[in-house]
Design an enzyme around this catalytic site. Structure first.
Site, short mmCIF file in Angstrom:
data_model
loop_
_atom_site.label_atom_id
_atom_site.label_comp_id
_atom_site.label_asym_id
_atom_site.label_seq_id
_atom_site.Cartn_x
_atom_site.Cartn_y
_atom_site.Cartn_z
N GLN A 111 0.81 -1.22 0.00
CA GLN A 111 0.00 0.00 0.00
C GLN A 111 0.85 1.28 0.00
OE1 GLN A 111 -2.65 -1.76 3.30
NE2 GLN A 111 -4.07 -0.48 2.14
N TRP B 84 -4.78 2.92 11.91
CA TRP B 84 -4.66 2.71 10.47
C TRP B 84 -5.11 4.01 9.82
CZ3 TRP B 84 -2.33 -0.81 7.51
CH2 TRP B 84 -2.47 -0.64 6.13
N GLU C 120 -5.56 1.94 -1.37
CA GLU C 120 -6.57 1.21 -0.61
C GLU C 120 -7.14 0.04 -1.44
OE1 GLU C 120 -7.46 0.92 2.54
OE2 GLU C 120 -9.09 -0.40 1.93
N TRP C 121 -6.27 -0.88 -1.85
CA TRP C 121 -6.68 -2.11 -2.54
C TRP C 121 -7.66 -1.83 -3.68
CZ3 TRP C 121 -2.85 -4.86 -0.95
CH2 TRP C 121 -2.40 -4.80 0.35
N GLU D 249 -5.16 -2.30 14.18
CA GLU D 249 -5.65 -1.36 13.16
C GLU D 249 -7.00 -0.82 13.60
OE1 GLU D 249 -6.07 -2.68 9.08
OE2 GLU D 249 -4.04 -3.53 9.08
N TYR E 178 -13.25 -1.78 12.11
CA TYR E 178 -13.60 -0.53 11.42
C TYR E 178 -15.07 -0.17 11.54
CZ TYR E 178 -8.96 -0.58 9.40
OH TYR E 178 -7.59 -0.55 9.25
N ASN F 269 -1.86 -10.83 8.30
CA ASN F 269 -2.83 -9.75 8.41
C ASN F 269 -4.17 -10.23 7.89
OD1 ASN F 269 -3.41 -6.76 8.80
ND2 ASN F 269 -4.21 -7.15 6.76
N GLU F 270 -5.15 -10.28 8.77
CA GLU F 270 -6.55 -10.54 8.40
C GLU F 270 -6.75 -11.69 7.41
OE1 GLU F 270 -8.37 -6.91 7.10
OE2 GLU F 270 -8.22 -6.00 9.07
N HIS G 41 1.12 -9.35 4.60
CA HIS G 41 -0.02 -8.44 4.43
C HIS G 41 -0.44 -8.48 2.95
CE1 HIS G 41 -2.07 -4.77 6.44
NE2 HIS G 41 -2.72 -5.00 5.31
#
Ligand code: BGC
Length: 446
Positions: free
Chosen positions: A22, A402, A409-410, A356, A296, A167-168, A123
């Site tokens: 990113q 974050w 952002e992807w 995050e 989030y 990561n996630e 990630h």
């Protein structure tokens, strides 16, 4: 809102998080091999306005200035990820010394500036060569990943104490292998379940690999999570919500805690057993030193007969007409409190760290400044909820915003801005937003 840093405790860990793809850019500089993201962004219409991370924040070439800026903002902990294909252009085999050198310089400068480095090993940017062999759907990923982790730890472990394995996993397996909206863009239940099982094995074996080389390392892994609620007080919405909870919040943590997969609440998950071999149940479990929580928003769930496999559906924030961020995610500060309570309630849960949390809002530069009261408010509200959970006995030990810089952002490209620091992607100029100035002042409190 007046927040007192001291209320969180003297040892509370404060920081910011980023991820290699990113921000780094330099996608083919100094021997780096392509990752699945380098390839995915070249496909037409996958990413907002066909944006890509070839240059991103050019952090690879600007890390010195960026770390000095972090230092000026009094940020004491920096979570970043290592790009696997910068270390191993071929995924495995020969090491790219330039890649090792880059992370050595980055770590050394962090330490010089008294910023503690926290490394995420994965990630989402798998080397493309490994994806061609099946990527996360191939069980061999256990060996590829284990080797990559060992090489990272043997090069950086003398100076880096804090590690996060994945990561996630819920996001990279679902978005990347079920929905196909993230790299590598594969779809279907079988791809997802295979990837999910191998990621579950990798999170435990990665942690074991770190510990075997550095028994004094502090190792964790991170999970995305969202508080879920039924749309209506109907039995079928309650069942749908339980399924969503199993998928969004429980799928990866429970096997790590030795509880196996949550197949009771989502029967379709039983098909994951097809990918399991004798001994896997034990191999999925590991006693982490901490668990990273990444939150989030919340999700509201309803029953949906026509959604294949799951029979459940998210009722979007737009449909519900509630306040939203630029990601169209509901602003719902209590979600982080509920998630900390939920994770904190598992037996034998190690300390939790919010690795995050943050929000994207449409920032604007006016007279050379960026005023972002909405982001500031979001972070302050979230911190209030973290404190609430802590005061109720949840062992939450840290909070990372974050993110440090606006970045790629992807699938949404550069449109959503999450940073405490604004980035002009044409000039690479950085402007500290008012939220960033607030965080710096807050961190300065004794
Ligand atoms: C990811 C980040 C991402 C952020 C905001 C998390 O899911 O770890 O890479 O930018 O959320 O979408």
């Amino acid at each position: 809102m007046i927040l007192d840093k001291a209320s969180f405790g003297e040892d509370f860990i404060w920081g910011v998080s980023t991820a290699a793809y990113q921000i780094e850019g330099a996608h083919n500089q100094h021997g780096k091999g392509p990752s699945i993201w380098d390839v995915f962004v070249q496909k037409k219409n996958r990413i907002f306005q066909n944006h890509h991370g070839d240059t991103a924040c050019d952090f690879y070439n600007r890390y010195i200035d960026d770390l000095y800026l972090m230092h000026r903002l009094h940020i004491p902990n920096y979570r970043f990820s290592i790009s696997w294909s910068r270390i191993f252009p071929q995924g495995t085999g020969e090491v790219n010394q330039d890649g090792i050198d880059f992370y050595n310089r980055l770590i050394d400068l962090c330490l010089e500036l008294k910023i503690t480095p926290w490394i995420t090993l994965y990630h989402w940017d798998l080397p493309e060569v490994l994806e061609r062999k099946g990527g996360w759907t191939n069980r061999e990923i256990k060996e590829w990943f284990g080797h990559y982790v060992s090489v990272c730890v043997s090069h950086f472990g003398d100076r880096v104490k804090h590690w996060m394995v994945l990561n996630e996993p819920a996001v990279f397996t679902a978005a990347g292998y079920f929905f196909g909206i993230h790299a590598p863009g594969r779809k279907g239940l079988d791809n997802f379940l295979a990837a999910a099982h191998h990621a579950t094995l990798a999170q435990a074996l990665g942690a074991k690999a770190v510990k075997s080389l550095r028994p004094d390392a502090i190792v964790g892994t991170t999970f995305s999570c969202s508080h879920v609620e039924p749309f209506r007080a109907l039995a079928k919405d309650l069942i749908a919500t339980r399924k969503a909870d199993a998928l969004l919040n429980r799928l990866f943590i429970e096997p790590l805690l030795g509880m196996g997969y949550p197949t009771q609440d989502i029967k379709i998950l039983r098909r994951i057993e097809k990918y399991m071999k004798p001994g896997d149940e034990d191999a999925m479990a590991f006693d982490m030193d901490f668990i990273g929580i990444q939150n989030y928003t919340r999700e509201v769930i309803r029953h949906a007969t026509f959604v294949p496999f799951f029979g459940a559906k998210i009722v979007s924030a737009k449909e519900r007409k509630v306040p939203m961020t630029a990601m169209n995610w509901e602003v719902y500060p209590e979600s982080i409190y509920h998630m900390l309570k939920k994770f904190g309630a598992y037996p034998n849960m190690p300390p939790l760290i919010v690795t995050e949390n943050g929000a994207a809002f449409p920032d604007q530069v006016v007279d050379g400044e960026v005023d972002d009261p909405q982001r500031l408010h979001f972070i302050q509200q979230a911190l209030g909820q973290v404190l609430r959970a802590q005061q109720e006995g949840v062992p939450v030990k840290g909070y990372f915003v974050w993110t440090f810089l606006d970045n790629f952002e992807w699938a949404e490209g550069y449109y959503p801005r999450f940073g405490l620091v604004y980035v002009d992607f044409n000039t690479q100029q950085r402007i500290v937003k008012s939220s960033g100035r607030w965080y710096a002042d807050f961190l300065k409190q004794r």
